[in-house]
Design a protein around this motif. Structure first.
Motif, PDB file in Angstrom:
ATOM      1  N   ASP A   1       0.639  -1.208  -0.160  1.00  0.00           N
ATOM      2  CA  ASP A   1      -0.073   0.075   0.184  1.00  0.00           C
ATOM      3  C   ASP A   1       0.919   1.177   0.158  1.00  0.00           C
ATOM      4  N   LEU A   2       0.134   2.401  -0.357  1.00  0.00           N
ATOM      5  CA  LEU A   2       0.923   3.688  -0.332  1.00  0.00           C
ATOM      6  C   LEU A   2       1.610   4.077   0.978  1.00  0.00           C
TER       7      LEU A   2
ATOM      8  N   LEU B   1       4.730   1.771   1.138  1.00  0.00           N
ATOM      9  CA  LEU B   1       5.782   2.338  -0.044  1.00  0.00           C
ATOM     10  C   LEU B   1       6.581   3.781   0.430  1.00  0.00           C
ATOM     11  N   CYS B   2       5.742   4.671   0.906  1.00  0.00           N
ATOM     12  CA  CYS B   2       6.402   6.181   1.307  1.00  0.00           C
ATOM     13  C   CYS B   2       7.140   5.814   2.552  1.00  0.00           C
ATOM     14  N   ARG B   3       6.766   4.901   3.587  1.00  0.00           N
ATOM     15  CA  ARG B   3       7.851   4.707   4.612  1.00  0.00           C
ATOM     16  C   ARG B   3       9.014   4.031   3.955  1.00  0.00           C
TER      17      ARG B   3
ATOM     18  N   PRO C   1      -1.888   3.449  -5.508  1.00  0.00           N
ATOM     19  CA  PRO C   1      -2.922   2.700  -5.349  1.00  0.00           C
ATOM     20  C   PRO C   1      -3.778   2.197  -6.300  1.00  0.00           C
ATOM     21  N   PHE C   2      -3.812   2.556  -7.523  1.00  0.00           N
ATOM     22  CA  PHE C   2      -4.772   1.965  -8.271  1.00  0.00           C
ATOM     23  C   PHE C   2      -3.977   1.054  -9.289  1.00  0.00           C
ATOM     24  N   HIS C   3      -2.800   0.808  -9.733  1.00  0.00           N
ATOM     25  CA  HIS C   3      -1.813   0.378 -10.544  1.00  0.00           C
ATOM     26  C   HIS C   3      -0.554  -0.119 -10.238  1.00  0.00           C
TER      27      HIS C   3
ATOM     28  N   GLN D   1       0.970  -2.844  -9.642  1.00  0.00           N
ATOM     29  CA  GLN D   1       1.755  -3.866 -10.613  1.00  0.00           C
ATOM     30  C   GLN D   1       2.682  -3.239 -11.470  1.00  0.00           C
ATOM     31  N   GLN D   2       1.903  -2.064 -12.424  1.00  0.00           N
ATOM     32  CA  GLN D   2       2.374  -1.798 -13.405  1.00  0.00           C
ATOM     33  C   GLN D   2       3.437  -0.633 -13.001  1.00  0.00           C
ATOM     34  N   VAL D   3       3.458   0.208 -11.798  1.00  0.00           N
ATOM     35  CA  VAL D   3       4.295   1.099 -11.228  1.00  0.00           C
ATOM     36  C   VAL D   3       5.490   0.248 -10.852  1.00  0.00           C
ATOM     37  N   LYS D   4       5.466  -1.006 -10.287  1.00  0.00           N
ATOM     38  CA  LYS D   4       6.335  -1.611 -10.004  1.00  0.00           C
ATOM     39  C   LYS D   4       7.192  -2.162 -11.048  1.00  0.00           C
ATOM     40  N   ALA D   5       6.529  -2.737 -12.095  1.00  0.00           N
ATOM     41  CA  ALA D   5       7.032  -2.940 -13.191  1.00  0.00           C
ATOM     42  C   ALA D   5       7.847  -2.172 -13.893  1.00  0.00           C
TER      43      ALA D   5
END
Length: 183
Positions: free
Chosen positions: A121-122, A125-127, A157-159, A161-165
Motif C-alpha cells: 500500500d501507499l 511504500l512512502c515509509r 494505489p490503483f496500478h 503492479q504496473q508501477v512496480k514493473a
C-alpha cells in the motif's frame, strides 16, 4: 479579391500537469525560501509531516486523503532534502542502481529494489521510500526525475503492479520503447 490563406498554426503545447506545476513550484520555493525548505525537509518524518501542509493546501491537495497527500509530501521532502535545482530524467529504478554502481554492492541494490517491490500500500511504500530517496539524493544528486516519481506514486494505489514493473524495468536497464501503431 484574393481568398484569405489560413495562418499556419503552431501546435499547442499542453499545459503543465498538476505534478509538473507542483515540482516546479517546490523547486522554486526551496531556492527562494530557506525557512520553507527547512520545514519541507522536516516533513519527511510522519510525526512532523504537518509542516508541509501549508504548501500542499496552496496546491489544492486534500490533506484528509492519505492517498492524495502522501505522494506530494514524499516528493516535496525529497526535493528539499536533496537541495535539487531542477527536475532530471533518471527514474527511481535507475537511481537505485546508480547508488550502488561501485561493483560489489549490487546485491544490496537488488535487496532495496525487492523491498520496494514488496510494498502493498501507499503508506508502506512512502515509509520504505523515505530513506531510499535520501540515499539517492546523496549519491545521485541532480538528475532525478521528481515529476515521474510523483506521477507513479499517485498511480500506485490503483496500478501498483504496473508501477512496480516500471521500477524493475528501469533498475535492470532494459527500457522498452513502445511505438504507437498507426499514428
Amino acid at each position: 479579391m484574393e481568398p484569405m490563406q489560413p495562418q499556419e498554426q503552431q501546435p499547442k503545447k499542453a499545459p503543465p500537469s498538476r505534478e509538473e506545476r507542483f515540482v516546479a513550484g517546490v523547486l522554486k520555493l526551496c531556492a527562494e525560501n530557506k525557512g520553507m525548505a527547512a520545514r519541507l525537509r522536516r516533513a519527511d518524518n510522519p510525526a512532523t509531516e504537518y509542516q508541509s501542509w501549508e504548501l500542499l493546501a496552496t496546491y489544492g491537495i486534500d490533506l484528509e486523503q492519505e492517498r492524495e497527500r502522501l505522494p506530494f509530501v514524499c516528493v516535496a521532502a525529497t526535493i528539499a532534502k536533496a537541495k535539487a535545482e531542477c527536475n532530471g530524467s533518471m527514474g527511481l529504478g535507475r537511481a537505485i542502481a546508480a547508488c550502488y554502481e561501485n561493483g560489489n554492492a549490487t546485491d544490496q541494490a537488488k535487496a532495496r529494489l525487492r523491498r520496494l517491490l514488496a510494498c502493498d500500500d501507499l503508506s508502506e511504500l512512502c515509509r520504505i521510500l523515505r530513506p531510499l530517496l535520501s540515499l539517492i539524493g546523496s549519491k545521485v544528486g541532480q538528475g532525478f526525475d521528481y515529476i515521474r516519481l510523483l506521477k507513479q506514486l499517485r498511480r500506485f494505489p490503483f496500478h501498483a503492479q504496473q508501477v512496480k514493473a516500471q521500477w524493475a524495468q528501469e533498475f535492470y536497464g532494459h527500457t522498452v520503447h513502445v511505438e504507437k501503431e498507426g499514428v
